[in-house]
Scaffold this motif. Structure first.
Motif, short mmCIF file in Angstrom:
data_model
loop_
_atom_site.label_atom_id
_atom_site.label_comp_id
_atom_site.label_asym_id
_atom_site.label_seq_id
_atom_site.Cartn_x
_atom_site.Cartn_y
_atom_site.Cartn_z
N ARG A 1 0.87 -1.17 0.00
CA ARG A 1 0.00 0.00 0.00
C ARG A 1 0.91 1.24 0.00
O ARG A 1 1.78 1.36 0.88
N LYS A 2 0.69 2.11 -0.96
CA LYS A 2 1.56 3.28 -1.10
C LYS A 2 1.12 4.39 -0.15
O LYS A 2 -0.07 4.69 -0.04
N ARG A 3 2.10 5.00 0.52
CA ARG A 3 1.84 6.11 1.42
C ARG A 3 2.78 7.26 1.08
O ARG A 3 3.97 7.05 0.82
N TYR A 4 2.22 8.48 1.11
CA TYR A 4 2.99 9.67 0.79
C TYR A 4 3.48 10.34 2.07
O TYR A 4 2.75 10.41 3.07
N VAL A 5 4.70 10.85 2.01
CA VAL A 5 5.26 11.66 3.10
C VAL A 5 5.70 12.99 2.50
O VAL A 5 6.49 13.02 1.56
N TYR A 6 5.16 14.08 3.03
CA TYR A 6 5.43 15.42 2.52
C TYR A 6 6.33 16.18 3.51
O TYR A 6 6.07 16.17 4.71
N VAL A 7 7.35 16.81 2.96
CA VAL A 7 8.22 17.67 3.77
C VAL A 7 7.79 19.11 3.54
O VAL A 7 7.75 19.57 2.40
N VAL A 8 7.44 19.80 4.62
CA VAL A 8 6.96 21.19 4.51
C VAL A 8 7.84 22.11 5.33
O VAL A 8 8.45 21.70 6.33
N ILE B 1 7.51 16.95 8.61
CA ILE B 1 6.98 15.96 7.67
C ILE B 1 5.54 15.68 8.07
O ILE B 1 5.19 15.72 9.25
N ALA B 2 4.70 15.41 7.06
CA ALA B 2 3.27 15.24 7.31
C ALA B 2 2.71 14.25 6.31
O ALA B 2 3.30 13.99 5.25
N GLY B 3 1.55 13.71 6.65
CA GLY B 3 0.89 12.78 5.74
C GLY B 3 -0.45 12.33 6.29
O GLY B 3 -0.88 12.75 7.37
N LYS B 4 -1.06 11.44 5.56
CA LYS B 4 -2.36 10.87 5.95
C LYS B 4 -2.61 9.64 5.09
O LYS B 4 -2.32 9.64 3.90
N SER B 5 -3.12 8.60 5.71
CA SER B 5 -3.48 7.41 4.94
C SER B 5 -4.76 7.69 4.15
O SER B 5 -5.71 8.25 4.70
#
Length: 501
Positions: free
Chosen positions: A337-344, A375-379
């Protein structure tokens, strides 16, 4: 599948391969083996280990073992235990197998990893968090033990004449937020966590605001904050530390792809006359990178620690490929399952006191370094699961699903800017999103350590020890993980976390 018949006798083969039937209120016991059967199994295993050592000695007089090959890129022709998967779980298992061996080089362990660059490895692409805020005692105990291991990591994974391990463990804790609908779940989890030794505190909205004034608490009914042993660390450093130590202890490493297995088969009969094939792996086939060449490796035990690819490894040996509605038809329910991690970047964001925050909406964030980065994200929702054929990042997902929730919880995040992003794979257990640890009843020398669904990195030190105990001792000795074995899949009895998200 609760009513499935259970194997009660074998038509051929040694007694340890039989799966005996027991009656009683707990059907999963039907797949337990008797003490005599377990003794026979491990005696047989030890005999195979000895046979491999004798073969190696005979092939190379004067040396008890040598990996010399006609092609140095090929794996050795024989190994006692082959681990499929070179992520942090695989290397932890390798380390603990060598740690527990009674005689130096008494157990010959080969680890096979298909990605030499680790560019798609789930371990190094994770957010690196560790917490004890679970509802299941097994998960709490695994993470407590792993946190203790990490705090004393150089006592375990230090290597003579090498630099000490620095995990960059940040002990800022996890902060879970609950609304009125799920606050009671948080309270129940808190009691369980404290009873098992986790240092956690419940905070009212007023207390939360006093401690973290940058949080919007308008819709928060309760918060749970980890006071010790929670935070985040560098995933690559932990993986490399396990790998370096395991190699120094004599583990063999091979870069290649597992393409199949050669098995012996015995026939077993169920109570209603159904015939099933009980397999035992004899050889594992490993194909070299960018080549059609492969090497069969003779082995006594295989450990499936292939992470997001472990479901396909199980299929190669026939798990899930049996007749419909039979025990053999039950697959290993693990998929990527692909999950994104964003660096802000947000200079006026929460600052140095920022914990790893998990909102009841599902969004999360934590501090990354000291320069106003997070870093932030959400499933995603089940219907929104992204394509797993690549690791491309969906930036619209951040704009539409993540950023609005971040801004609601932390108003200063309205001024953030996305500086980078990456994607990684969960080894997602579609059945109950918890670990699968144990041996399959129809492939009696293939152990599994997979399906962690995002918990694998943080629990890897304790899971590796548990798997080594199961293989070498025949049972769990430190933390009982029998609730995570494969029988729950057969009987359709999920073991679920009582989550607030």
């Amino acid at each position: 599948m609760r009513g499935y018949p259970v194997l009660i006798r074998t038509l051929s083969g040694p007694a340890h391969r039989a799966l005996t039937h027991r009656t009683g209120p707990t059907p999963r016991r039907s797949f337990s083996t008797s003490p005599r059967a377990r003794k026979d199994y491990f005696q047989d295993l030890e005999n195979q280990f000895k046979a491999f050592r004798d073969k190696a000695t005979a092939a190379m007089p004067g040396s008890d073992w040598s990996p010399i090959q006609l092609n140095p890129g090929l794996p050795p022709e024989r190994a006692d235990i082959v681990i499929v998967g070179g992520g942090v779980i695989g290397w932890s298992v390798a380390y603990w197998l060598k740690k527990k061996e009674r005689v130096r080089d008494g157990v010959r362990v080969l680890l096979v990893e298909k990605d030499p660059s680790y560019s798609q490895a789930s371990t190094v692409l994770s957010a690196g968090g560790i917490r004890q805020q679970f509802s299941l005692k097994e998960n709490i105990l695994l993470s407590l033990a792993s946190a203790d291991f990490m705090k004393n990591i150089n006592e375990h994974l230090g290597v003579v004449n090498e630099d000490p391990v620095d995990l960059q463990f940040n002990h800022s804790g996890y902060l879970f937020l609950a609304n009125e609908n799920v606050a009671h779940i948080m309270e129940e989890n808190y009691v369980t966590q404290r009873d098992l030794g986790a240092k956690v505190a419940l905070l009212s909205p007023t207390q939360l605001k006093e401690r973290f004034p940058w949080i919007n608490t308008d819709d928060v009914a309760l918060a749970s904050y980890g006071l010790e042993n929670e935070g985040w660390f560098d995933p690559w450093t932990l993986l490399n530390a396990f790998r370096r130590k395991a190699l120094s202890m004599g583990v063999y490493q091979c870069f290649g792809e597992v393409t199949g297995f050669t098995c012996s088969t015995q026939t077993a009969e169920t109570t209603d006359g159904e015939m099933l094939n009980v397999k035992r792996i004899k050889y594992i086939n490993v194909r070299m990178p960018n080549s059609l060449e492969y090497q069969p490796v003779e082995c006594a035990v295989v450990i499936n620690a292939a992470g997001a690819g472990s479901g396909k490894i199980a299929e190669m040996v026939g798990i899930g490929k049996g007749p419909e509605h039979s025990v053999a038809s039950v697959p290993l329910p693990v998929e990527p399952r692909k999950r994104y991690v964003y660096v802000v970047h947000c200079p006026d964001g929460p600052g140095l006191e920022c914990p790893f925050l998990i909102d009841y909406s599902g969004v999360y964030f934590r501090r990354e370094g000291l320069g106003g980065n997070y870093i932030a994200g959400k499933s995603p929702e089940e219907a929104e699961e992204p394509d797993v054929s690549d690791l491309e990042v969906d930036h619209e997902f951040f704009q539409e699903k993540v950023w609005p929730l971040l801004c609601h919880r932390v108003p200063s995040f309205e001024r953030l800017k996305v500086s980078s992003a990456w994607a990684g794979f969960y080894d997602y257990n579609t059945f109950d999103q918890n670990a699968i640890v144990g041996v399959h009843p129809l492939v009696n020398n293939m152990f599994h350590a997979t399906g962690f669904s995002g918990h694998g990195l943080q629990q890897s030190p304790a899971v590796g020890r548990a798997v080594a105990e199961l293989v070498l001792d025949g049972d769990f000795k430190t933390i009982d993980l029998s609730a995570f074995d494969l029988r729950r899949l057969i009987y359709q009895e999920p073991v679920l976390e009582n989550n607030i998200v």
